[in-house]
Design an enzyme around this catalytic site. Structure first.
Site, PDB file in Angstrom:
ATOM      1  N   ASP A 207       0.826  -1.208   0.000  1.00 34.12           N
ATOM      2  CA  ASP A 207       0.000   0.000   0.000  1.00 34.12           C
ATOM      3  C   ASP A 207       0.862   1.261   0.000  1.00 34.12           C
ATOM      4  O   ASP A 207       1.874   1.333   0.708  1.00 34.12           O
ATOM      5  CB  ASP A 207      -0.869  -0.023   1.266  1.00 34.12           C
ATOM      6  CG  ASP A 207      -1.857   1.115   1.307  1.00 34.12           C
ATOM      7  OD1 ASP A 207      -2.773   1.115   0.471  1.00 34.12           O
ATOM      8  OD2 ASP A 207      -1.706   2.011   2.155  1.00 34.12           O
ATOM      9  N   GLU A 258       1.774  -0.539  -4.966  1.00 34.04           N
ATOM     10  CA  GLU A 258       0.822   0.532  -5.317  1.00 34.04           C
ATOM     11  C   GLU A 258       1.655   1.811  -5.430  1.00 34.04           C
ATOM     12  O   GLU A 258       1.917   2.487  -4.442  1.00 34.04           O
ATOM     13  CB  GLU A 258      -0.251   0.690  -4.237  1.00 34.04           C
ATOM     14  CG  GLU A 258      -1.343   1.656  -4.696  1.00 34.04           C
ATOM     15  CD  GLU A 258      -2.047   2.423  -3.579  1.00 34.04           C
ATOM     16  OE1 GLU A 258      -3.085   3.020  -3.861  1.00 34.04           O
ATOM     17  OE2 GLU A 258      -1.549   2.443  -2.443  1.00 34.04           O
TER      18      GLU A 258
END
Ligand code: GLC
Length: 554
Positions: A207, A258
């Site tokens: 993330d 990401e």
């Protein structure tokens, strides 16, 4: 005996299905999706024909940001299940040929994480606070935040504590940022990686992977010079260490970033052979429904990936962005967080047609592809959720102007004709879904679409099977009229996508494998895509969707 050539690792061309656990399937009837629900619905993923599943965070969390505020990285939220169930889920998925990707959130923790609680309880300057970014404020009495940064969710990314110091949070106040210059922070995350790899996870989705490292001086954002926290060079050392961890497993585990870094060359640095394996291609996702724009994105993506030898990824939707069926029906078909607003008109029929064509375009591209749950059902963004049900901090921190991301997180419809459409398991009369489902989703359930050759679900099922057996090799563009994308893969496969406003003649002889819309008189309609096998016998039924190829599973 001749040696079998080694097959390429799964992550290079996998179709990865993204499960948002709270909205996938509810096994215990409390209205919140959970691991029991996912385990019961794994056959849907097998039937769909994907290779891997990425689970959004399932860890204990106060849910201030849909689970991206984690209070314990080595456990499962009791609302979703237990660690034992997670292990069973990973094993069952593997038994069905599905690789599991878990979500790792290294940039920040929940404010209820033991480290942050300890930091708040300790005085300024204490070792407990060094794992985060605590600073004195500016102004005569320290009443102003330490710098001029903005939170990714709007507002300032600093919150003042009772003793007057401020702490940094690039996202919500309940998500304090970790200090990645601290050796314990680095060691802890490597241990967390091992924890999930030891439990069978085939990879991790990282993330906010481009934001971890901050300039230690935390200087004001200035127009020139290196950014104080986006895409810092020091980050690469972090991912080199993670790669060593991933490579110490047999088979090696995959790291998927990401990374929202617009510069293609800077983006590709994360994919050097000793760093991440792949990263989400947000450039492609954000582009409008426009042939020249999409072609440019495909070309620049492939050109940036080639020198580092990494496969491209293709993403049209995820839990953070507007659903394709809604976005592509609007006048402005780009995705842009800054442009989100309530009440943007959309033409649902147009959006649906384009979303179908976009699916065939995306599934025909070389590399791996990510499919967000519900896209295979053609779900629209739910734009009329009652305001008091919205949970997303993006909505609340915008002062209510940004609709937030709840509209793409509404629980899936599985069966039946009224809410909860089979989302909540049998025997659970009370389980009202945590976000309300629209009253008009009866035709969108898995049950209603199964067996209907015109449904989005059957389009995806057929496309994913054909993708496994028929589509390999490099992409080569073909000459095509304006507004049309035409490319070959391998010796015989061709994909045509008509983004122009008028039908175009199909002048390539071959067998029609699949089209997103009915063909009329050897023409591909506007906003439609066609897959064909060149040189092969033409199918008689070319006016409709024809799947002439035998479908064998890999
Ligand atoms: C990522 C996630 C998003 C989350 C944010 C903060 O962008 O995809 O859902 O809000 O990180 O963790």
């Amino acid at each position: 005996m001749a040696q079998q050539p080694e097959s390429p690792p799964w992550w290079r061309d996998a179709a990865v299905y993204q499960v948002y656990p709270r909205s996938f399937a509810d096994g215990d009837g409390d209205g919140v999706g959970d691991l029991a629900g996912i385990r019961a619905r794994l056959p849907h993923l097998v039937e769909l024909g994907v290779d891997a599943v990425w689970f959004n965070p399932w860890y204990p969390s106060p849910q201030k940001d849909g689970g991206y505020d984690i209070s314990d990285y080595r456990a499962v939220d009791p609302a979703l299940g237990t660690l034992d169930e997670a292990e069973k889920l990973i094993a069952e998925a593997a038994g069905l040929g599905l690789h599991t990707i878990v979500d790792i959130v290294p940039n920040h923790v929940s404010d209820r994480h033991p480290w942050f609680r300890a930091a708040l309880a300790a005085p300024p300057g204490s070792p407990e606070r060094e794992r985060f970014h605590f600073r004195d404020g500016r102004g005569e009495h320290g009443e102003l935040p330490p710098n001029n940064w903005r939170s990714e969710f709007g507002g300032r990314p600093w919150t003042r504590t009772a003793d007057g110091q401020w702490y940094l949070h690039l996202f919500a106040a309940e998500q304090p940022d970790l200090n990645w210059d601290h050796p314990e922070v680095r060691a802890e995350h490597e241990a967390v990686l091992r924890f999930w790899f030891d439990r069978g996870a085939a990879g991790v989705r990282i993330d906010s992977a481009g934001l971890l490292v901050k300039d230690p001086a935390l200087p004001d954002l200035a127009p020139d010079g290196p950014h104080p926290y986006v895409d810092r060079d020091e980050l690469h050392q972090v991912y080199r260490s993670w790669r060593a961890v991933a490579d110490s497993y047999h088979p090696p585990r995959a790291l998927i970033g990401e990374v929202w870094v617009p510069d293609a060359e800077r983006f590709a640095r994360y994919l050097r052979p000793d760093e991440l394996h792949t990263a989400f291609n947000f450039d492609f996702l954000a582009r409008p429904w426009d042939a020249a724009q999409l072609r440019e994105s495909i070309d620049s993506t492939l050109a940036a990936h080639a020198p580092v030898g990494a496969p491209a990824t293709w993403v049209l939707a995820n839990h953070d962005v507007t659903r394709t069926a809604t976005r592509y029906g609007r006048a402005d078909t780009r995705f842009d967080f800054a442009a989100k607003a309530f009440g943007i008109p959309t033409d649902p029929a147009l959006g649906r047609r384009r979303a179908r064509a976009a699916a065939l375009l995306t599934l025909a591209l070389p590399g791996s592809v990510y499919l967000y749950q519900g896209e295979e059902l053609g779900l629209p963004e739910v734009e009329d959720l009652p305001l008091d049900r919205l949970r997303d901090p993006m909505h609340h921190r915008s002062g209510g102007t940004d609709p937030g991301r709840d509209g793409c997180r509404v629980p899936l419809p599985w069966s039946g004709t009224t809410p909860p459409y089979g989302f909540t398991g049998p025997g659970a009369a009370t389980g009202e879904p945590w976000l309300p489902q629209p009253a008009d989703w009866a035709a969108l359930t898995v049950e209603a679409q199964t067996g209907d050759p015109d449904s989005v679900l059957e389009l995806y099922r057929t496309a994913l099977r054909l993708r496994r057996t028929r589509i390999t090799g490099a992409l080569r563009w073909r000459p095509a009229p304006e507004g049309v994308l035409a490319f070959d893969r391998g010796p015989g496969f061709t994909c045509l996508v008509n983004l122009s406003p008028r039908p175009v003649p199909i002048d390539i002889p071959g067998e029609h494998l699949l089209s997103s819309d009915a063909l009329t008189d050897r023409h591909l309609p506007s906003d439609a895509a066609l897959w064909l096998l060149r040189g092969a016998r033409r199918e008689p039924g070319e006016r409709g969707r024809t799947v002439a190829a035998p479908m064998t599973k890999r």
